[in-house]
Structure formats: structure tokens, C-alpha cells
Enzyme design. Structure first.
Site, PDB file in Angstrom:
ATOM      1  N   HIS A 175       0.884  -1.129  -0.109  1.00 57.82           N
ATOM      2  CA  HIS A 175       0.146   0.003   0.080  1.00 57.82           C
ATOM      3  C   HIS A 175       0.927   1.271   0.057  1.00 57.82           C
ATOM      4  O   HIS A 175       1.739   1.396   0.892  1.00 57.82           O
ATOM      5  CB  HIS A 175      -1.001   0.059   1.172  1.00 57.82           C
ATOM      6  CG  HIS A 175      -2.007  -1.259   0.981  1.00 57.82           C
ATOM      7  ND1 HIS A 175      -2.465  -1.509   2.193  1.00 57.82           N
ATOM      8  CD2 HIS A 175      -2.637  -1.484  -0.264  1.00 57.82           C
ATOM      9  CE1 HIS A 175      -3.621  -2.461   1.678  1.00 57.82           C
ATOM     10  NE2 HIS A 175      -3.610  -2.308   0.142  1.00 57.82           N
ATOM     11  N   ARG A 177       0.886   4.334   0.428  1.00 57.24           N
ATOM     12  CA  ARG A 177       0.893   5.664   1.522  1.00 57.24           C
ATOM     13  C   ARG A 177       1.469   5.398   2.696  1.00 57.24           C
ATOM     14  O   ARG A 177       1.698   6.089   3.413  1.00 57.24           O
ATOM     15  CB  ARG A 177      -0.417   6.072   1.557  1.00 57.24           C
ATOM     16  CG  ARG A 177      -1.392   5.307   2.287  1.00 57.24           C
ATOM     17  CD  ARG A 177      -2.951   5.846   2.249  1.00 57.24           C
ATOM     18  NE  ARG A 177      -3.725   5.024   2.793  1.00 57.24           N
ATOM     19  CZ  ARG A 177      -4.927   5.328   2.831  1.00 57.24           C
ATOM     20  NH1 ARG A 177      -5.699   6.540   2.273  1.00 57.24           N
ATOM     21  NH2 ARG A 177      -6.162   4.551   3.038  1.00 57.24           N
ATOM     22  N   GLU A 178       1.783   3.875   2.811  1.00 54.82           N
ATOM     23  CA  GLU A 178       2.452   3.421   4.170  1.00 54.82           C
ATOM     24  C   GLU A 178       3.965   3.543   4.138  1.00 54.82           C
ATOM     25  O   GLU A 178       4.499   2.443   4.043  1.00 54.82           O
ATOM     26  CB  GLU A 178       1.885   2.070   4.423  1.00 54.82           C
ATOM     27  CG  GLU A 178       0.522   1.915   4.730  1.00 54.82           C
ATOM     28  CD  GLU A 178      -0.330   0.629   4.395  1.00 54.82           C
ATOM     29  OE1 GLU A 178       0.533  -0.371   4.510  1.00 54.82           O
ATOM     30  OE2 GLU A 178      -1.503   0.458   4.152  1.00 54.82           O
ATOM     31  N   ARG A 233      -2.944   4.923  -2.226  1.00 52.62           N
ATOM     32  CA  ARG A 233      -2.886   3.482  -1.844  1.00 52.62           C
ATOM     33  C   ARG A 233      -2.786   2.275  -2.720  1.00 52.62           C
ATOM     34  O   ARG A 233      -2.100   1.727  -2.514  1.00 52.62           O
ATOM     35  CB  ARG A 233      -4.207   3.117  -1.025  1.00 52.62           C
ATOM     36  CG  ARG A 233      -4.437   1.855  -0.397  1.00 52.62           C
ATOM     37  CD  ARG A 233      -5.786   1.865   0.372  1.00 52.62           C
ATOM     38  NE  ARG A 233      -6.442   0.304   0.529  1.00 52.62           N
ATOM     39  CZ  ARG A 233      -6.073  -0.239   1.694  1.00 52.62           C
ATOM     40  NH1 ARG A 233      -5.685   0.309   2.453  1.00 52.62           N
ATOM     41  NH2 ARG A 233      -6.868  -1.572   1.623  1.00 52.62           N
ATOM     42  N   ASN A 248      -3.800  -5.692  -2.428  1.00 48.36           N
ATOM     43  CA  ASN A 248      -3.805  -6.601  -1.283  1.00 48.36           C
ATOM     44  C   ASN A 248      -5.369  -7.263  -1.280  1.00 48.36           C
ATOM     45  O   ASN A 248      -5.734  -7.821  -0.036  1.00 48.36           O
ATOM     46  CB  ASN A 248      -3.400  -5.879   0.073  1.00 48.36           C
ATOM     47  CG  ASN A 248      -3.298  -7.022   1.057  1.00 48.36           C
ATOM     48  OD1 ASN A 248      -2.782  -8.144   0.740  1.00 48.36           O
ATOM     49  ND2 ASN A 248      -3.581  -6.837   2.352  1.00 48.36           N
ATOM     50  N   HIS A 300       2.673  -3.795   6.783  1.00 48.69           N
ATOM     51  CA  HIS A 300       1.782  -2.723   6.476  1.00 48.69           C
ATOM     52  C   HIS A 300       1.906  -1.775   7.780  1.00 48.69           C
ATOM     53  O   HIS A 300       2.644  -1.696   8.753  1.00 48.69           O
ATOM     54  CB  HIS A 300       0.157  -3.260   6.424  1.00 48.69           C
ATOM     55  CG  HIS A 300      -0.162  -3.931   5.239  1.00 48.69           C
ATOM     56  ND1 HIS A 300      -0.889  -3.551   4.099  1.00 48.69           N
ATOM     57  CD2 HIS A 300       0.105  -5.533   5.014  1.00 48.69           C
ATOM     58  CE1 HIS A 300      -1.060  -4.446   3.328  1.00 48.69           C
ATOM     59  NE2 HIS A 300      -0.249  -5.395   3.706  1.00 48.69           N
ATOM     60  N   TYR A 302      -1.263   1.095   9.544  1.00 52.80           N
ATOM     61  CA  TYR A 302      -0.884   1.157  11.129  1.00 52.80           C
ATOM     62  C   TYR A 302      -1.627   0.390  11.898  1.00 52.80           C
ATOM     63  O   TYR A 302      -2.790  -0.055  11.379  1.00 52.80           O
ATOM     64  CB  TYR A 302      -0.603   2.793  11.336  1.00 52.80           C
ATOM     65  CG  TYR A 302      -2.238   3.336  11.240  1.00 52.80           C
ATOM     66  CD1 TYR A 302      -2.974   3.586  12.472  1.00 52.80           C
ATOM     67  CD2 TYR A 302      -2.364   3.887  10.116  1.00 52.80           C
ATOM     68  CE1 TYR A 302      -4.044   4.164  12.347  1.00 52.80           C
ATOM     69  CE2 TYR A 302      -3.558   4.503  10.020  1.00 52.80           C
ATOM     70  CZ  TYR A 302      -4.531   4.621  11.078  1.00 52.80           C
ATOM     71  OH  TYR A 302      -5.708   5.399  10.833  1.00 52.80           O
ATOM     72  N   TYR A 353     -10.086  -6.855  10.538  1.00 54.55           N
ATOM     73  CA  TYR A 353     -11.547  -6.981   9.641  1.00 54.55           C
ATOM     74  C   TYR A 353     -11.256  -7.858   8.685  1.00 54.55           C
ATOM     75  O   TYR A 353      -9.893  -8.393   8.430  1.00 54.55           O
ATOM     76  CB  TYR A 353     -12.018  -5.618   9.173  1.00 54.55           C
ATOM     77  CG  TYR A 353     -10.689  -4.798   8.302  1.00 54.55           C
ATOM     78  CD1 TYR A 353     -10.181  -5.135   7.066  1.00 54.55           C
ATOM     79  CD2 TYR A 353     -10.314  -3.591   8.703  1.00 54.55           C
ATOM     80  CE1 TYR A 353      -9.260  -4.709   6.567  1.00 54.55           C
ATOM     81  CE2 TYR A 353      -9.163  -2.703   8.154  1.00 54.55           C
ATOM     82  CZ  TYR A 353      -8.729  -3.378   7.127  1.00 54.55           C
ATOM     83  OH  TYR A 353      -7.676  -2.739   6.693  1.00 54.55           O
ATOM     84  N   GLU A 376       1.106  -4.848  11.019  1.00 45.97           N
ATOM     85  CA  GLU A 376       0.501  -3.635  10.994  1.00 45.97           C
ATOM     86  C   GLU A 376       1.467  -2.921  12.014  1.00 45.97           C
ATOM     87  O   GLU A 376       1.382  -2.992  13.077  1.00 45.97           O
ATOM     88  CB  GLU A 376      -0.846  -3.415  11.364  1.00 45.97           C
ATOM     89  CG  GLU A 376      -1.873  -3.990  10.313  1.00 45.97           C
ATOM     90  CD  GLU A 376      -2.283  -3.080   9.152  1.00 45.97           C
ATOM     91  OE1 GLU A 376      -1.548  -1.919   9.248  1.00 45.97           O
ATOM     92  OE2 GLU A 376      -3.039  -3.563   8.275  1.00 45.97           O
TER      93      GLU A 376
END
Length: 413
Positions: A175, A177-178, A233, A248, A300, A302, A353, A376
Site C-alpha cells: 500500500h 501511502r504506508e 494507496r 492486497n 503494513h 498502522y 477486519y 501492521e
């Protein structure tokens, strides 16, 4: 000296903002904790029914789980009014997103090049990766799994002390922006190579298995976070009138179900499994290595989680007991690394989730990888995706401590 640093910082801030549209990062990040299923439905309606351009940094998923929402200035009053209408309490995590973005990364030093205490561009990452491998050619070699949609290489480094050993594959930056994740991968690569002959715990993990580490699985997206939109993302593949899919959600295992969404969304699963060349390239490489592959990790940010399969349902794979045992050992080592950072361990469908078409489920369900994890990293929402660069070294240090503990605890058969 003070004037030079201040001038450098101001120049960096101006240059960074000129890469993007004016006001692109205005607004705030709210946190809401839904108490009922109706609360979750109402939160989802902000985007689905009211058509607001909100960015769920943590999406509405289950009762009691934090929902973090990035709201632009133009929609603030509307969102606040709707939250009041829904009788949903909220707190402000980030009061000024633009300021957080500007202050996230320190200005470059006069020497330039790659710096481990700041976030680096893709070209800087790749140059450092090649430099490290060249300086430690007895242990490391750089290779590419292929080229991205926009023609960027997907570089990885193989770290091996020789012999016929099992291998562990790690990727960061799926992703875009991470930013903390490519930085963490690079930190761990440097530690493995520079400490191999100095630190017995590093030597032990490298001698036990080969390590293949890819700092940026989604290089197009990462480049775009520097030149176009810091909060991007997805990939950059064009799908009709929309750009990008969530890499992902694009893997060919339980694809296209829960936790995915329609075109133009951040969780768009793509028109078909492996529609994104980036996921296809990595999957093709891993399939060739499957006989030798004992572990897979997708890093990943956060939320500070050490996640195991399954993601697609609230259930446990056959290896769950061993996965959780090793995950708990890693999380304990991370907490004891000097900063007291706590991680929760468990199936991603339970502790965050449900998702389908994810890396971890594919590695476990298709390849049969025993030690399949998704992490994360920091933090728990104070900064979210805009983690300040002064946390890069602490994050790398504690994550690497966890990786060493994990490697030591793993059973090789």
C-alpha cells in the site's frame, strides 16, 4: 547553521506542496468507535449514500473497533452534522493534516543520497539496495521479479550465507501511502548485512534460512505518493475511467468477496485475480519458490498488529497454533526491544477486519506456507499514515528484534 536548516526546511515544504494540488491535504482526521451495527451502517453511509469524499484510514468493520476518517475542509461541517445526527461521538486525531504532511519528513542533509532517519524516494531506495548488496556481495544479491504497470522494476534482495536452506519472503510497500514500511524493510536489510559478522543473533537468523526482502511491491503507487498524492494507496493501472486497484485484494484466493469494493475505491479488488502486474510478478516468483518457501510476511501500517490467517473468514488454519505461538514470541521481543510497543496477535479477520484476495491468505491457502503473517506497524492512530520520520529508527529496531525472535522460534520442518 540554524538559518540554513530553517531555509532548507522551508524550501522542502514549499517544494513538497507544489507537487500537489493546493489544499489537497486540508482537513482533519476523526476517530469514531461504533457501538452498534447501526453505527457501522451509518458510518459507511457517509461515502455510500451521502457521496462525501471521505477517506477511511480505518474502515467501519466491527463494533468496538476504531474508525479513522480523513475529512477534507469542504466536508467538515457536513460530516460533523451527520455524526451528531447519528449520535456518534468523535475525537480529533490529527487537527491539521497539511501541517502533519509538511512536517513528516526532515529536509535532506547536504550530503544527499539515502538516509535511514528520513523517508526516501524509490530511486534512493533502489540505489541504496544495490549499494548494500555490492558492499556485501558474499551475502546479498539484488534481482527483479519484473516490471510494474508504469515500467518500474520490482527489486528485491536475497540474503544468504550459502547452502541449501529454506527461504522466507518479506515485502513492504504494497500500500503506497504506508511509508514506514519500505523504511523498515531497508533498515532490516542493512542490519542483516552489516551485523552478520558482529551480532550472533543476526548470524543465527541468516544461517538458519535465506531471506528475500522486497522494499516496495507497489513501486508505481509509492512514486505517486511523492509526486502526486501522499495519501495514494493503490496501484496505478488504468481500469476504464478509474486508476488503480488494491494490490492486497488482488490475489487469487477467495478473491472478490468481503472487504473489497467497486471500481475507483481504495479497496477495489481489480477486474480479475492478478489483474495487477505487480501482484502477478510476485506470485509467479513465489510459485517457483514454493518447495523451498517456509515463510511469507506482508508488512503494513498502522495499528500494531501481528496477523495470522485467515482474513476471509473468522476461522483458523491447521497451522494456527504454531503461527500464534511464534507470533506471540515475536510480539514479546518487539515489546522488550526498548520502547514498550505492544502488538496484538491473531487472525486478521478477528483482530482487524475480514478481507478477501489478500497476500497472507494466498500464501497460506495456495502455497501452504506455515509461517504466513501480515504486520501492521506503528502507530495506533496518533499519526496514522503520516508517521514522523523520527520514528523510523525505533520502528525498524523493534521490528527487527521481533523478526530475529520469530526466526529463532520457527520450526524448519
Amino acid at each position: 547553521m540554524f538559518v540554513f536548516r530553517l531555509t532548507s526546511f522551508l524550501c522542502f515544504a514549499v517544494l513538497y506542496l507544489t507537487f500537489t494540488e493546493a489544499g489537497q491535504y486540508d482537513g482533519k482526521v476523526f476517530r469514531v468507535v461504533p457501538q452498534t451495527d447501526e453505527d457501522i451502517k451509518n458510518l459507511r453511509s457517509l461515502e455510500a449514500d451521502y457521496g462525501l469524499d471521505v477517506d477511511f484510514w480505518q474502515a467501519p468493520s466491527q463494533v468496538g473497533r476504531n474508525v479513522d476518517i480523513y475529512v477534507h475542509e469542504q466536508d467538515l461541517s457536513t460530516v460533523v452534522d451527520l455524526l451528531k445526527k447519528f449520535t456518534l461521538n468523535y475525537t480529533v486525531l490529527i487537527d491539521d493534516v497539511e501541517s502533519a504532511v509538511v512536517n513528516e519528513n526532515p529536509p535532506k542533509s547536504r550530503a544527499g543520497g539515502f538516509q535511514y532517519n528520513r523517508y526516501n524516494t524509490l530511486s534512493q531506495i533502489y540505489a541504496e539496495l544495490r549499494s548494500l548488496a555490492s558492499s556485501h556481495s558474499n551475502l546479498a544479491s539484488v534481482f527483479s521479479t519484473g516490471r510494474s504497470y508504469e515500467g518500474n522494476e520490482q527489486l528485491a534482495v536475497k540474503i544468504s550465507s550459502g547452502g541449501n536452506k529454506k527461504s522466507y519472503f518479506v515485502n513492504c510497500g504494497i500500500h503506497a501511502r504506508e511509508w514506514i514500511t519500505p523504511a523498515t524493510c531497508m533498515y532490516m536489510i542493512r542490519e542483516m548485512l552489516t551485523k552478520y559478522n558482529q551480532d550472533s543473533s543476526v548470524k543465527r537468523m541468516v544461517d538458519k534460512m535465506d531471506w528475500v526482502i522486497m522494499p516496495s511491491l507497489n513501486p508505481d503507487g509509492y512514486k505517486y505518493t511523492w509526486s502526486g498524492n501522499r495519501m495514494w494507496r493503490r496501484t496505478r493501472t488504468r481500469h476504464g475511467s478509474c486508476i488503480g486497484a488494491d494490490p492486497n485484494r488482488n490475489w487469487n484466493y477467495k478473491w472478490g468477496g468481503v472487504g473489497t469494493s467497486s471500481r475507483c475505491s481504495d479497496t477495489y479488488h481489480g477486474p480479475r485475480p492478478f489483474s495487477e502486474v505487480e501482484t502477478y510478478n510476485v506470485a509467479k516468483y513465489l510459485l517457483k519458490q514454493r518447495r523451498n518457501l517456509i515463510g511469507y510476511m506482508d508488512i503494513h501500517a498502522y495499528s500494531q498488529l501481528w496477523m495470522t490467517p485467515w482474513g476471509y473468514k473468522k476461522a483458523y488454519p491447521n497451522d494456527n497454533g504454531e503461527q500464534v505461538r511464534v507470533g506471540n514470541i515475536a510480539a514479546t521481543a518487539l515489546k522488550n526491544a526498548g520502547y514498550g510497543t505492544t502488538y496484538k496477535v491473531g487472525p486478521s479477520s478477528v483482530i482487524i477486519y475480514a478481507t478477501t484476495g489478500s497476500t497472507g491468505d494466498w500464501a497460506s491457502g495456495v502455497l501452504g506456507v506455515k509461517y504466513s503473517y501480515a504486520l501492521e506497524l506503528r502507530d495506533k492512530g496518533r499519526y496514522g499514515f503520516i508517521l514522523p520520520a523520527n520514528q523510523i529508527i525505533p520502528t525498524g529496531h523493534e521490528t527487527f528484534a521481533a523478526m530475529k525472535a520469530m526466526a529463532n522460534a520457527m520450526k524448519m520442518s
